[in-house]
Design an enzyme around this catalytic site. Structure first.
Site, PDB file in Angstrom:
ATOM      1  N   ASP A   1       0.817  -1.222   0.000  1.00 42.62           N
ATOM      2  CA  ASP A   1       0.000   0.000   0.000  1.00 42.62           C
ATOM      3  C   ASP A   1       0.851   1.272   0.000  1.00 42.62           C
ATOM      4  O   ASP A   1       0.681   2.151   0.859  1.00 42.62           O
ATOM      5  CB  ASP A   1      -0.906   0.038   1.251  1.00 42.62           C
ATOM      6  CG  ASP A   1      -1.717  -1.232   1.444  1.00 42.62           C
ATOM      7  OD1 ASP A   1      -2.128  -1.834   0.440  1.00 42.62           O
ATOM      8  OD2 ASP A   1      -1.957  -1.611   2.614  1.00 42.62           O
TER       9      ASP A   1
ATOM     10  N   GLU B   1     -11.488   0.157  -3.278  1.00 42.30           N
ATOM     11  CA  GLU B   1     -10.856   0.682  -2.062  1.00 42.30           C
ATOM     12  C   GLU B   1      -9.675   1.533  -2.484  1.00 42.30           C
ATOM     13  O   GLU B   1      -9.504   1.835  -3.660  1.00 42.30           O
ATOM     14  CB  GLU B   1     -10.434  -0.469  -1.134  1.00 42.30           C
ATOM     15  CG  GLU B   1      -9.544  -1.505  -1.780  1.00 42.30           C
ATOM     16  CD  GLU B   1      -9.226  -2.685  -0.868  1.00 42.30           C
ATOM     17  OE1 GLU B   1      -9.564  -2.659   0.317  1.00 42.30           O
ATOM     18  OE2 GLU B   1      -8.608  -3.647  -1.370  1.00 42.30           O
TER      19      GLU B   1
END
Ligand code: FUB
Length: 449
Positions: free
Chosen positions: A36, A210
């Site tokens: 991420d 997301e």
């Protein structure tokens, strides 16, 4: 005798005194799992704020799921050498967070008026009326920390994957995923409270989404996100003329992971005139995709502002100085009929990879090695070959000129074979390594001296 694990512990302790430097291509970080990545330019350098995946241990995390206890930050000036500044926020030190949750998911960090605001999701301690993931802020005077967490998470926000965009007029926006949607709200000047009600981002493709990441270029606002169109996530984008939309779906930035990693999560930034996509795959954990590794590749825009699809590479985006260990297995191209890549040791994948040149003629190409001003006189090749063999190193651009020929002696052990350069080389070159005689030969790295 000291075990490898003990040396790692000592190294982690020393990290607070002397930040460690890793030299790599893709993945960017090879001594721990990272995911991420939010990349930002601060103080003329690239700082990457990733999640920090760790293997689950008994009583620590949920087996088969993501497991994260803290965050590190990494910085680089050349996208090749990454400094690990150590832990900046830990679940143990966040006043409102459940310190046994191991769920410190995707973060972001922005600068405002000389302060650095680090946004992160985590489950709050079980309290009346509070469930699921909250989003907190930690503040620092420096991009590498130390960061001090605020006493409470941001009120009115429930979800994951915070992203903050500051527009040209100074207004900051918080984006996040969760509550069944992609949401956004304006932030107050203090950067720790919402200034407006949550607004749902409309008109995005249906299905699981997301990891929102918003940026602006030439007046176009890009709303980018991972989305499950088929079975696993791919990176997509929509565009609008306002930070809160409406946004119109435009296309795919990166297809699904070729290694089957279910998640992808990204950020986009411009650094020294080039745009880059930071994202993750599961390079160091091929059989478990919750232990991921961050990567970066160049990103290009078409004249109309649309994004050219990014094809993931092993070579990555940085230029490699010739006097570093050049991990040629992170190649630009290879001869699939005679060369292949394998882990050096499958019981410790953090040791990295090797290139196997199986038969004469087999080759591998590694682009963008910086030889500077022709000061190098020899090359060292870290290699092993049961039967011995000779490899040739050539500059593939512009002319295929021979740089060196190196003989690897027969034997069972890794050896450093050295040879004087046949021709001195300068500038940034694409380097080809090929087996010209004998073999098979396995090469770990090459380095010029
Ligand atoms: O790292 C945990 C979660 O996986 C992130 O929050 C999501 O974006 C996905 O990458």
């Amino acid at each position: 005798m000291m075990k490898r694990r003990d040396t790692v512990r000592i190294a982690l302790g020393l990290m607070f005194l002397f930040p460690s430097v890793s030299r790599s291509q893709n993945p960017l970080i090879t001594d721990q799992f990272t995911a991420d990545p939010t990349a930002r330019v601060f103080q003329g350098k690239v700082f990457v704020y990733p999640s920090h995946d760790i293997p689950v241990e008994p009583g620590k995390g949920r087996p088969g799921w993501f497991c994260m206890a803290d965050y590190h930050v990494f910085s680089s000036e050349n996208l090749s050498d990454w400094t690990d500044h150590g832990v900046i926020v830990s679940q143990k030190k966040v006043p409102w967070a459940d310190s046994s949750a191991y769920s410190m998911w995707a973060p972001d960090c922005v600068e405002r008026n000389g302060k650095y605001y680090f946004y992160f999701p985590a489950p709050a301690r079980v309290k009346e009326g509070r469930r699921g993931m909250s989003i907190g802020v930690a503040v620092s005077d420096s991009p590498s920390g130390p960061f001090t967490p605020e006493p409470e998470p941001i009120a009115g926000v429930g979800g994951i994957d915070p992203n903050v965009f500051i527009d040209k007029d100074g207004q900051a926006y918080l984006y996040w995923a969760g509550m069944g949607a992609m949401s956004a709200a304006k932030l107050k000047d203090n950067m720790t409270e919402l200034a407006t009600e949550r607004q749902v981002i409309q008109d995005l493709p249906k299905g699981m989404k997301e990891g929102p990441f918003v940026f602006e270029r030439n007046g176009i606002y890009y709303f980018t996100y991972p989305h499950v169109e088929n079975k696993i996530e791919r990176l997509e984008y929509a565009v609008g003329d306002n930070p809160l939309g409406p946004f119109q779906f435009k296309g795919v930035i990166m297809d699904e992971s070729p290694t089957g990693c279910w998640t992808n999560h990204h950020s986009v930034l411009e650094y020294k005139g080039q745009w880059f996509l930071f994202y993750h795959h599961n390079d160091l954990s091929p059989h478990f995709d919750k232990n991921r590794s961050i990567r970066a590749d160049s990103l290009f825009f078409e004249p109309d502002g649309s994004i050219r699809k990014v094809v993931p590479t092993l070579r990555g985006a940085g230029i490699t100085p010739a006097d570093r260990k050049i991990q040629i297995d992170r190649h630009t191209a290879l001869d699939t009929s005679g060369a292949s890549i394998a882990f050096l040791d499958t019981s410790d994948r953090f040791l990295g990879w090797k290139t196997e040149l199986r038969k004469p003629g087999a080759w591998i190409r590694y682009n963008s090695v910086d030889f500077g001003t022709a000061g190098f006189g020899s090359v060292v090749v870290c290699a092993v070959s049961e039967s011995g063999g000779t490899v040739e190193i050539r500059s593939c651009n512009p002319d295929g000129r021979l740089i060196a020929r190196v003989t690897v002696s027969p034997g069972p052990d890794w050896t450093l074979a050295q040879s004087a350069l046949a021709n001195r080389t300068s500038g940034v070159r694409n380097v080809c390594v090929s087996l010209i005689q004998g073999g098979p030969v396995a090469v770990d790295w090459i380095r010029f001296e």
